[in-house]
Design an enzyme around this catalytic site. Structure first.
Site, PDB file in Angstrom:
ATOM      1  N   ARG A 239      -1.525  -4.125   6.496  1.00 13.51           N
ATOM      2  CA  ARG A 239      -2.127  -5.422   6.780  1.00 13.51           C
ATOM      3  C   ARG A 239      -1.102  -6.283   7.514  1.00 13.51           C
ATOM      4  NH1 ARG A 239      -2.896  -8.665   1.676  1.00 13.51           N
ATOM      5  NH2 ARG A 239      -1.219  -9.971   2.473  1.00 13.51           N
ATOM      6  N   HIS A 243      -3.914 -12.077   3.652  1.00  9.29           N
ATOM      7  CA  HIS A 243      -5.074 -11.549   2.932  1.00  9.29           C
ATOM      8  C   HIS A 243      -6.344 -12.272   3.381  1.00  9.29           C
ATOM      9  CE1 HIS A 243      -7.555 -10.055  -0.356  1.00  9.29           C
ATOM     10  NE2 HIS A 243      -7.864 -11.295  -0.654  1.00  9.29           N
ATOM     11  N   TYR A 252       5.449 -13.884  -0.398  1.00 11.78           N
ATOM     12  CA  TYR A 252       5.627 -12.691  -1.220  1.00 11.78           C
ATOM     13  C   TYR A 252       6.009 -11.447  -0.426  1.00 11.78           C
ATOM     14  CZ  TYR A 252       0.777 -11.906   0.336  1.00 11.78           C
ATOM     15  OH  TYR A 252      -0.356 -11.741   1.099  1.00 11.78           O
TER      16      TYR A 252
END
Length: 344
Positions: A239, A243, A252
């Site tokens: 990815r 998100h 993160y």
């Protein structure tokens, strides 16, 4: 279980130049759609959007591997698959603006997007079981992310598929992250593919950024599924972005993930370079594909903006034959807020 990683010389593959160009064209369409949708969301055109940049090869190739009458069960991040299956871009944009999901006719059998995590997996097993009951010969492809494998629905759906020989391929895009949770925090298993062994069928890993490998793996899986052998495919991709548009991956995730280059490299650029080296595409073809994609997007946005607003009270319909009292009160409240002069 086997693993397919890396590219072969194009003339050693079973693909024609036209087939490869068709996959590339849909990858570019998907990338342009993702970029435009993200820009539209950032200016407030729609409330939220789940980017899929970096996963175009995986999704488009899987869609191309399906037969015309195979059923697709998508999720909120599988827009590239839907585009490649013929769902109009305007329909997907309108869905993100609160409209019903399918407004236009399209031939490929496709379920609505499943937004709750993993709820589509038992449905996919059921669709496959229904095909068996009806002596139909189509397959079912169920899209899911790696985070879905931590849900109970994953285990229940795969268990039913294994017990009842459902003609279903469970296509898991392992993009490295379930929101902010890395795969190694999802499971102690070495791979997601090996989880299939617990349910009595095979799992396979594939380089999700190699569209030709994905196509072959999914096509072979669907052939086995149609013969009564479900398959779990773990497509290893990455990815590239957030998100969703409400996520901040910098909180993160490091810029340089501890993953191999074949998995993190841009799949559109990688496939274009591969096809250029093989003499399958050239500057003129690439430019035409990009221009056509942009023109298609312009039309899709115009169609979405021209659509009439939905009645917010419609959200209460088609759930109960007789609306319960509490929902009637809620509907009346919505109607009154939208139009104080309206009456039931």
């Amino acid at each position: 279980m086997h693993r397919v990683i890396g590219e072969r010389p194009f003339d050693e593959t079973p693909f024609s130049a036209d087939a490869a160009r068709s996959i590339y064209r849909d990858m570019v369409r998907a990338r342009r759609f993702d970029e435009r949708a993200l820009a539209l969301q950032r200016r407030g055109w729609m409330s939220g959007y789940p980017p899929f940049e970096g996963q175009e090869a995986s999704q488009v190739a899987a869609a191309h591997a399906m037969a015309d009458d195979d059923w697709l069960l998508p999720t909120y991040r599988s827009n590239a698959m839907q585009i490649a299956r013929g769902v109009p871009m305007s329909d997907i944009l309108l869905f993100r603006r609160g409209h019903p999901e399918f407004r236009s006719d399209h031939d490929a059998p496709t379920f609505p997007q499943a937004v709750p995590i993993a709820t589509q997996i038992p449905h996919a097993a059921g669709v496959g079981m229904a095909a068996n009951y009806r002596d139909a010969d189509h397959g079912v492809l169920c899209y899911l992310g790696d985070g879905a494998t931590s849900e109970g629905d994953f285990h229940e759906g795969l268990n039913f598929a294994g017990v009842f020989d459902a003609p279903t391929v469970f296509f898991c895009e392992n993009n490295g992250w379930a929101i902010s949770l890395p795969r190694e925090r999802q499971t102690a298993s070495d791979t997601i593919a090996q989880k299939a062994e617990a349910y009595g069928f095979d799992g396979v890993q594939v380089d999700g950024n190699d569209p030709l490998a994905v196509y072959e793996t999914v096509a072979a899986g669907l052939e086995r599924a149609r013969d009564g052998e479900p398959v779990l495919v773990e497509s290893l991709t990455y990815r590239q972005g957030a998100h969703t548009t409400s996520d901040d991956p910098s909180r993160y995730r490091e810029d340089d993930p501890d993953l191999p280059e074949w998995r993190t490299r841009d799949p559109v650029e990688r496939f274009e370079e591969y096809l250029r080296e093989a003499g399958v595409v050239d500057d003129a073809f690439v430019e035409t594909v990009r221009e056509d994609a942009d023109a298609e997007l312009d039309r899709a946005v115009e169609e979405a903006e021209a659509a009439e607003d939905e009645d917010p009270a419609d959200v209460f319909d088609h759930v109960y034959a007789d609306l319960p009292a509490e929902l009637r009160r809620q509907k009346e409240s919505v109607v009154s807020a939208a139009d104080p002069d309206a009456s039931e």
